[in-house]
Design a protein around this motif. Structure first.
Motif, PDB file in Angstrom:
ATOM      1  N   ALA A 186       0.825  -1.208   0.000  1.00  0.00           N
ATOM      2  CA  ALA A 186       0.000   0.000   0.000  1.00  0.00           C
ATOM      3  C   ALA A 186       0.860   1.259   0.000  1.00  0.00           C
ATOM      4  CB  ALA A 186      -0.928  -0.005   1.211  1.00  0.00           C
ATOM      5  N   ARG A 187       1.995   1.209   0.683  1.00  0.00           N
ATOM      6  CA  ARG A 187       2.858   2.392   0.761  1.00  0.00           C
ATOM      7  C   ARG A 187       3.530   2.714  -0.573  1.00  0.00           C
ATOM      8  NH1 ARG A 187       4.287  -0.155   5.861  1.00  0.00           N
ATOM      9  NH2 ARG A 187       3.195   0.939   7.551  1.00  0.00           N
ATOM     10  N   GLU A 188       3.404   1.843  -1.551  1.00  0.00           N
ATOM     11  CA  GLU A 188       3.952   2.121  -2.879  1.00  0.00           C
ATOM     12  C   GLU A 188       2.990   2.941  -3.741  1.00  0.00           C
ATOM     13  OE1 GLU A 188       5.220  -1.476  -4.759  1.00  0.00           O
ATOM     14  OE2 GLU A 188       6.517  -2.080  -3.077  1.00  0.00           O
ATOM     15  N   ALA A 189       1.806   3.238  -3.221  1.00  0.00           N
ATOM     16  CA  ALA A 189       0.832   4.026  -3.973  1.00  0.00           C
ATOM     17  C   ALA A 189       1.393   5.410  -4.287  1.00  0.00           C
ATOM     18  CB  ALA A 189      -0.464   4.152  -3.180  1.00  0.00           C
ATOM     19  N   ARG A 190       1.003   5.924  -5.431  1.00  0.00           N
ATOM     20  CA  ARG A 190       1.469   7.234  -5.881  1.00  0.00           C
ATOM     21  C   ARG A 190       0.298   8.201  -5.984  1.00  0.00           C
ATOM     22  NH1 ARG A 190       5.113   5.406  -4.080  1.00  0.00           N
ATOM     23  NH2 ARG A 190       7.109   4.718  -5.011  1.00  0.00           N
ATOM     24  N   ALA A 191       0.523   9.406  -5.489  1.00  0.00           N
ATOM     25  CA  ALA A 191      -0.553  10.397  -5.438  1.00  0.00           C
ATOM     26  C   ALA A 191      -0.917  10.894  -6.827  1.00  0.00           C
ATOM     27  CB  ALA A 191      -0.141  11.570  -4.555  1.00  0.00           C
ATOM     28  N   GLY A 192      -2.220  11.031  -7.054  1.00  0.00           N
ATOM     29  CA  GLY A 192      -2.731  11.698  -8.243  1.00  0.00           C
ATOM     30  C   GLY A 192      -3.127  13.125  -7.882  1.00  0.00           C
ATOM     31  N   ARG A 193      -4.282  13.546  -8.371  1.00  0.00           N
ATOM     32  CA  ARG A 193      -4.754  14.887  -8.062  1.00  0.00           C
ATOM     33  C   ARG A 193      -5.810  14.842  -6.948  1.00  0.00           C
ATOM     34  NH1 ARG A 193      -5.740  16.823 -14.258  1.00  0.00           N
ATOM     35  NH2 ARG A 193      -6.270  14.607 -14.459  1.00  0.00           N
ATOM     36  N   THR A 194      -6.219  16.012  -6.511  1.00  0.00           N
ATOM     37  CA  THR A 194      -7.276  16.127  -5.501  1.00  0.00           C
ATOM     38  C   THR A 194      -8.567  16.539  -6.187  1.00  0.00           C
ATOM     39  OG1 THR A 194      -5.696  16.769  -3.785  1.00  0.00           O
ATOM     40  CG2 THR A 194      -8.010  17.306  -3.407  1.00  0.00           C
ATOM     41  N   VAL A 195      -9.620  15.798  -5.917  1.00  0.00           N
ATOM     42  CA  VAL A 195     -10.933  16.052  -6.494  1.00  0.00           C
ATOM     43  C   VAL A 195     -11.784  16.798  -5.468  1.00  0.00           C
ATOM     44  CG1 VAL A 195     -13.073  14.931  -7.230  1.00  0.00           C
ATOM     45  CG2 VAL A 195     -10.869  14.056  -8.034  1.00  0.00           C
ATOM     46  N   HIS A 196     -12.547  17.783  -5.937  1.00  0.00           N
ATOM     47  CA  HIS A 196     -13.391  18.588  -5.053  1.00  0.00           C
ATOM     48  C   HIS A 196     -14.858  18.373  -5.423  1.00  0.00           C
ATOM     49  CE1 HIS A 196      -9.960  21.011  -3.484  1.00  0.00           C
ATOM     50  NE2 HIS A 196      -9.450  20.696  -4.663  1.00  0.00           N
ATOM     51  N   VAL A 197     -15.630  17.900  -4.466  1.00  0.00           N
ATOM     52  CA  VAL A 197     -17.044  17.593  -4.685  1.00  0.00           C
ATOM     53  C   VAL A 197     -17.895  18.506  -3.817  1.00  0.00           C
ATOM     54  CG1 VAL A 197     -18.845  15.826  -4.466  1.00  0.00           C
ATOM     55  CG2 VAL A 197     -16.553  15.183  -5.246  1.00  0.00           C
ATOM     56  N   LEU A 198     -18.953  19.057  -4.396  1.00  0.00           N
ATOM     57  CA  LEU A 198     -19.968  19.784  -3.640  1.00  0.00           C
ATOM     58  C   LEU A 198     -21.304  19.431  -4.269  1.00  0.00           C
ATOM     59  CD1 LEU A 198     -20.712  21.858  -1.431  1.00  0.00           C
ATOM     60  CD2 LEU A 198     -20.558  23.631  -3.182  1.00  0.00           C
ATOM     61  N   GLN A 199     -22.022  18.498  -3.648  1.00  0.00           N
ATOM     62  CA  GLN A 199     -23.290  18.047  -4.221  1.00  0.00           C
ATOM     63  C   GLN A 199     -24.339  17.848  -3.130  1.00  0.00           C
ATOM     64  OE1 GLN A 199     -23.640  14.087  -5.842  1.00  0.00           O
ATOM     65  NE2 GLN A 199     -21.966  13.274  -4.615  1.00  0.00           N
ATOM     66  N   SER A 200     -25.598  18.018  -3.545  1.00  0.00           N
ATOM     67  CA  SER A 200     -26.721  17.786  -2.654  1.00  0.00           C
ATOM     68  C   SER A 200     -27.104  16.316  -2.702  1.00  0.00           C
ATOM     69  CB  SER A 200     -27.912  18.650  -3.065  1.00  0.00           C
ATOM     70  OG  SER A 200     -27.614  20.017  -2.903  1.00  0.00           O
ATOM     71  N   LEU A 201     -27.336  15.739  -1.530  1.00  0.00           N
ATOM     72  CA  LEU A 201     -27.696  14.337  -1.396  1.00  0.00           C
ATOM     73  C   LEU A 201     -28.921  14.233  -0.492  1.00  0.00           C
ATOM     74  CD1 LEU A 201     -24.110  12.928  -0.765  1.00  0.00           C
ATOM     75  CD2 LEU A 201     -25.426  12.710  -2.875  1.00  0.00           C
ATOM     76  N   PRO A 202     -29.595  13.078  -0.471  1.00  0.00           N
ATOM     77  CA  PRO A 202     -30.773  12.947   0.397  1.00  0.00           C
ATOM     78  C   PRO A 202     -30.488  13.253   1.859  1.00  0.00           C
ATOM     79  CG  PRO A 202     -30.707  11.146  -1.174  1.00  0.00           C
ATOM     80  CD  PRO A 202     -29.423  11.901  -1.340  1.00  0.00           C
ATOM     81  N   GLU A 203     -29.261  12.942   2.320  1.00  0.00           N
ATOM     82  CA  GLU A 203     -28.940  13.170   3.725  1.00  0.00           C
ATOM     83  C   GLU A 203     -28.336  14.545   3.990  1.00  0.00           C
ATOM     84  OE1 GLU A 203     -25.452  10.674   2.037  1.00  0.00           O
ATOM     85  OE2 GLU A 203     -27.620  10.921   1.718  1.00  0.00           O
TER      86      GLU A 203
END
Length: 285
Positions: A186-203
């Motif tokens: 798992a520590r060999e994983a490489r970072a991609g980009r950061t995704v930003h979400v702003l959405q309305s959901l039932p909760e």
């Protein structure tokens, strides 16, 4: 082509919400219909309905993180008992507008969407590359008992970052729990980009930053879920994965994290992802 996940990631009506403030800092969004619920606690919330300055503010006499957390905790417990806050997780999230910011308060994870506070998550693309054939991705199907998006397709590893956990520590933990990926791998994983979400959901409102990672997995590796949150895993071709994204079979979060991987590796053309650039930048409101 406009993909539904890109549209949904910004499906948020500011006019249907009141900003939630702690002091002078906006820390969340509360649906107009939920504001009346909070009016039952006038000692905890100040509600300003003025059109030019409408907001919900935590009462200023809660002037430290302990007092704020206790006040919010009592309200959250009551709302959860009434079924207004579903999916109790027994996990602590910090209210903070930046991942490295000092927390203003601590709340139960399930309440973060009711109050629309910023949350943070990691998503991992499990990539299998071959010498003589096209690469593939490990895709998970969420358990039918999950509180959110049950039964939908997801990244091979995905999880929220609770208070007290760093990004990499969460990634290592989730890799084992969701896919049986050992810590050294798992520590060999490489970072991609950061995704930003702003959405309305039932909760409520999902305001979330998703830290995307890729991990090269051995050709003979098969994921094994450890915590019961994954129904199955499947090894998928790139065209299959792209079709699931287009059809909306994958969660919004997983779709965006997967698209980030496919775009960075030039396995799909950015022209096929109209509007994708916006999800890598924080929304402006």
């Amino acid at each position: 082509m406009t993909l539904p996940c890109i549209t949904d990631a910004r499906r948020f009506d500011v006019g249907a919400h009141l900003p939630f403030h702690i002091g002078d800092e906006r820390v969340g969004w509360i649906r107009e219909n939920d504001v009346a619920l909070l009016a039952r606690w006038p000692d905890v919330f100040e509600i300003d309905g003025d059109a030019d300055n409408a907001r919900v503010t935590l009462a200023p006499h809660f002037d430290n993180v302990t007092a704020r957390s206790a006040a919010l905790g009592s309200v959250i417990g009551a709302l959860a008992a009434e079924g207004r806050i579903p999916g109790w997780r027994n996990e602590t999230y910090a209210i903070r507008n930046a991942f490295d910011a000092t927390p203003l308060a601590y709340i139960e994870r399930a309440a973060s969407r009711f109050f629309g506070t910023m949350t943070y998550a990691v998503h991992l693309n499990g990539v299998v590359e071959y010498a003589e054939r096209a690469p593939q991705l490990w895709i998970a199907r969420r358990s039918d008992t999950k509180a959110t998006d049950p039964g939908m397709l997801d990244n091979v590893v995905a999880g929220g970052i609770g208070w007290g956990f760093g990004i990499e520590a969460t990634l290592v933990k989730e890799c084992w729990e969701e896919a049986g990926i050992a810590a050294d791998l798992a520590r060999e994983a490489r970072a991609g980009r950061t995704v930003h979400v702003l959405q309305s959901l039932p909760e409520g409102t999902q305001a979330e930053q998703i830290f995307v990672y890729d991990l090269a997995l051995p050709a003979d590796f098969v994921p094994h879920n450890q915590d019961g949150e994954v129904g199955e895993h499947r090894l998928a071709r790139i065209d299959e994965t792209a079709r699931w994204i287009e059809e909306g079979a994958m969660t919004v979060d997983a779709s965006l994290a997967t698209l980030d991987c496919l775009l960075r590796r030039q396995w799909i053309d950015e022209d096929a992802c109209e509007g994708i650039a916006a999800i890598f930048e924080p929304p402006t409101l």
